[in-house]
Design a protein around this motif. Sequence first.
Motif, PDB file in Angstrom:
ATOM      1  N   ALA A   1       0.829  -1.206   0.000  1.00 20.02           N
ATOM      2  CA  ALA A   1       0.000   0.000   0.000  1.00 20.02           C
ATOM      3  C   ALA A   1       0.864   1.257   0.000  1.00 20.02           C
ATOM      4  O   ALA A   1       0.558   2.239  -0.701  1.00 20.02           O
TER       5      ALA A   1
ATOM      6  N   GLU B   1       2.355   1.774  -3.513  1.00 19.91           N
ATOM      7  CA  GLU B   1       1.340   2.271  -4.448  1.00 19.91           C
ATOM      8  C   GLU B   1       1.042   3.744  -4.206  1.00 19.91           C
ATOM      9  O   GLU B   1       0.830   4.512  -5.153  1.00 19.91           O
ATOM     10  N   ARG B   2       1.065   4.143  -2.952  1.00 23.99           N
ATOM     11  CA  ARG B   2       0.751   5.524  -2.592  1.00 23.99           C
ATOM     12  C   ARG B   2       1.920   6.472  -2.854  1.00 23.99           C
ATOM     13  O   ARG B   2       1.742   7.556  -3.413  1.00 23.99           O
ATOM     14  N   GLU B   3       3.126   6.051  -2.463  1.00 25.42           N
ATOM     15  CA  GLU B   3       4.279   6.950  -2.470  1.00 25.42           C
ATOM     16  C   GLU B   3       5.108   6.887  -3.753  1.00 25.42           C
ATOM     17  O   GLU B   3       5.714   7.883  -4.143  1.00 25.42           O
TER      18      GLU B   3
ATOM     19  N   ASP C   1       5.961   2.399   6.647  1.00 25.14           N
ATOM     20  CA  ASP C   1       5.381   3.631   6.106  1.00 25.14           C
ATOM     21  C   ASP C   1       6.409   4.756   6.035  1.00 25.14           C
ATOM     22  O   ASP C   1       6.535   5.442   5.014  1.00 25.14           O
TER      23      ASP C   1
END
Length: 368
Positions: free
Chosen positions: A278, A281-283, A350
């Motif tokens: 996740a 995909e986001r960063e 994260d």
Amino acid sequence: MAPSDTISFARGAPSLDIVDVEGLREAAALAFAEDPAGLTGYGTAIGYPPLRAWIAEQHGVDPSQVIVTNGSMQADAFLFETLVGEGDSVVVEKPTYDRTLLSLRKYRRADIHMIDLEPDGLDVTALGAALRDGLKPTLAHVIPNFQNPAGYTLSREKRSALLALAREHDFTIFEDDPYVALRFAGEALPTMLSLDEHGTVVYASSFSKTVCPGVRVGYLVGPAELIARITALATHTYISPSMVAQGIVHQFCASGRIRSSIETVKAALAERAGVLCAALEREIPDARFVAPEGGYFLWVELPEGTDVAALFTAAAERGVQIVKGTDFLLEGGENTLRLAYSGVTPEEIDEGVRRLAEAYEALAPAAA
């Protein structure tokens, strides 16, 4: 200057919070209480006999087909020394574990043939074509489950096809399987060892991933005649492996603690893999990867032209450690990297991916 809190995606090892330290403490006490002579003596090169018998039972083979070693890398080295001569052709996956490449190139001086790795495992069609074109390997090294570095798994169909090729072309399959117990999604697949009816497969695994790396206990399973030859080599190398470590592992396994340990590790890995996917995909939307179903690793491809060697340096400056994809290849892969998620918490993942994205973005002007 790098932040003081380094986040490492480099080491394929579980973090301390998911190691069953209490279970190991209890196993050690039981081992010394029940067999002090066995643990404190030299032992023999086959390994600690009760652990050898337990492993044999798990795989449905006779104990004469098992040798327990100081970690699976030593098992690998013994097998390579026994079967691979200088100049012999050896098939490996592309990419493959960097220590395998080192051992085969530097110490055995083998003629290495890398066959492309696909999301469902080794490209057996390409291997078949190479064999028909005259390739005559002594050995094919395959990491079938949650491969290091890619995280991919060899499909059921490809396992059968590889066995058929090995029988037809008379080479040994080295099934290097330390991550087999760490499936957290999808359906478990049979080992090639369990499917083998012709003595084609030599199987290796390790307790480093399911108990803890510090125990340094691995093993080989194969034809009794081959295991006897490797045992003779082990005898001349070190008389015996560590009876203390193997006795503790035996108690940990025989007591059933290993089952709860594996469940703890799998739950943590599932969460961490999900967070990592996740976050990427986001960063870093440019990143291409296949979400793993188990194991420790994620293989990432960045756009062609990306210089991961420069990214490695830029990430380190921001307190993030990664491994360059080129470490696992003979050539190419300059735009690839391996991320290990086993030793980092979700919060560290994260933050680590955020820093990695910052490093990647900092390189963008140079790539433009």
